[in-house]
Design an enzyme around this catalytic site. Structure first.
Site, mmCIF file in Angstrom:
data_model
loop_
_atom_site.group_PDB
_atom_site.id
_atom_site.type_symbol
_atom_site.label_atom_id
_atom_site.label_comp_id
_atom_site.label_asym_id
_atom_site.label_seq_id
_atom_site.Cartn_x
_atom_site.Cartn_y
_atom_site.Cartn_z
ATOM 1 N N GLU A 100 24.842 -10.458 -35.908
ATOM 2 C CA GLU A 100 24.034 -9.326 -35.441
ATOM 3 C C GLU A 100 24.632 -8.052 -36.022
ATOM 4 O O GLU A 100 25.859 -7.905 -36.067
ATOM 5 C CB GLU A 100 24.118 -9.314 -33.912
ATOM 6 C CG GLU A 100 23.626 -8.074 -33.249
ATOM 7 C CD GLU A 100 24.058 -8.006 -31.779
ATOM 8 O OE1 GLU A 100 23.613 -7.080 -31.107
ATOM 9 O OE2 GLU A 100 24.832 -8.868 -31.313
ATOM 10 N N ASP A 208 44.186 -10.702 -32.425
ATOM 11 C CA ASP A 208 44.484 -9.761 -33.518
ATOM 12 C C ASP A 208 43.931 -8.395 -33.114
ATOM 13 O O ASP A 208 43.124 -7.782 -33.813
ATOM 14 C CB ASP A 208 43.838 -10.256 -34.815
ATOM 15 C CG ASP A 208 44.338 -9.499 -36.049
ATOM 16 O OD1 ASP A 208 45.289 -8.710 -35.935
ATOM 17 O OD2 ASP A 208 43.751 -9.700 -37.136
#
Ligand code: ADP
Length: 299
Positions: A100, A208
């Site tokens: 998206e 991360d």
């Protein structure tokens, strides 16, 4: 839900938007470290996001999709919807991930407080089903930057962190260390159970979590991208947010109210971040060596 996998970009576009739809424009998006990123606009006006890499690196994208799906599965925080992964023979062959398209209109009111609460909710979401035969790890290995991250299940967080996080990175960085360094590293790893603590509950981690991997979503709230997920101790995610600059104080104040940190976090933070510093040492070279040695020497 498994991510749809397509044998060409065209077949993905047709499956997503119908056989009549073509890509009208492709614009390059900067900012990524590892992959090439693009915004694709369809003939009907829809826009999607695409990352590409060499064809043989499709596992980067299947792993990324698995991570985004795990984050979405917590229903706690925004993350782009996964549209598909695949390979294409064009341009010499490449692999792709379709998501998206996120086009931020600006941060919503109380952005940082809401982000902190959403992250705490993600960390508190049930995570045991994401790991088989153990409490910590993940159903599959993935990547931290461009390097493989091992997610083999462990019952103990501390042994998971030692064996699947620090040890492989130290081994890869072996050429940077002399005998004296190895003595210190050995002592440090042998005593890591005196530094780290077992979590109160296992958490799905982004893995991360620096500012480049937090994107302002279409509704103005924070969204997580580019994850290196696994189930671990939530404070490892918080530690990573502090490694390259940190978030505003209100983020930490709100997070700690929603999910209090166990005492002694500040000392453990450096040990968690040692993993990322070692990973940077292995990816980018010796600029990161002094900080690695400093943290090992201080323990
Ligand atoms: P890499 O895997 O190479 O690190 P990133 O995931 O960081 O790539 O994405 C590269 C760039 O694309 C970043 O600037 C990021 O803000 C932007 N980006 C990432 N995901 C989307 C998305 N779904 N929609 C729009 N832009 C995105």
């Amino acid at each position: 839900m498994t991510t749809p996998q397509f044998p060409s970009l065209e077949s993905a576009i047709h499956a997503l938007f119908g056989d009549e739809t073509e890509i009208e424009t492709t614009s390059r998006i900067s900012g990524g470290d590892i992959n090439d990123a693009y915004g694709l606009t369809m003939t009907g006006g829809s826009r999607i996001f695409m990352k590409t890499n060499a064809k043989e690196n499709i596992s980067f994208f299947t792993a990324e999709a698995a991570g985004l799906a795990a984050i979405a599965g917590t229903e706690a925080i925004g993350t782009p919807r996964i549209l598909g992964v695949g390979t294409d023979e064009g341009r010499g062959g490449y692999s792709f991930l379709l998501l998206e398209f996120i086009s931020a209109q600006g941060r919503s009111r109380h952005y940082w407080e809401n982000f902190a609460m959403q992250l705490a909710a993600m960390h508190r979401a049930p995570a045991t089903e994401l790991v088989l035969n153990g409490k910590y790890g993940f159903g599959s290995d993935n990547y931290i930057g461009s390097r493989r991250q091992i997610n083999r299940a462990h019952e103990s967080w501390i042994s998971f962190f030692r064996e699947c996080r620090l040890e492989p990175q130290f081994q890869s960085a072996a050429r940077y260390f002399d005998r004296d360094d190895w003595k210190k590293i050995g002592r440090f790893l042998d005593h890591i159970d005196e530094i780290l603590v077992e979590p109160e509950y296992p958490s799905l981690l982004h893995g991360d979590l620096w500012s480049g991997n937090v994107i302002v979503g279409n509704d103005g709230s924070a969204g997580l991208i580019d994850p290196a997920v696994y189930v671990g101790h939530a404070e490892a995610d918080i530690a990573m947010t502090e490694l390259f600059g940190g978030f505003p104080p209100v983020f930490y104040d709100t997070y700690k109210k929603a999910a209090p940190l166990q005492p002694g976090y500040e000392r453990r933070r450096d040990v968690y971040n040692l993993y990322h510093l070692l990973n940077h040492l292995n990816m980018f070279g010796r600029t990161y060596l002094p900080e690695v040695k400093y943290i090992v020497g201080r323990q």
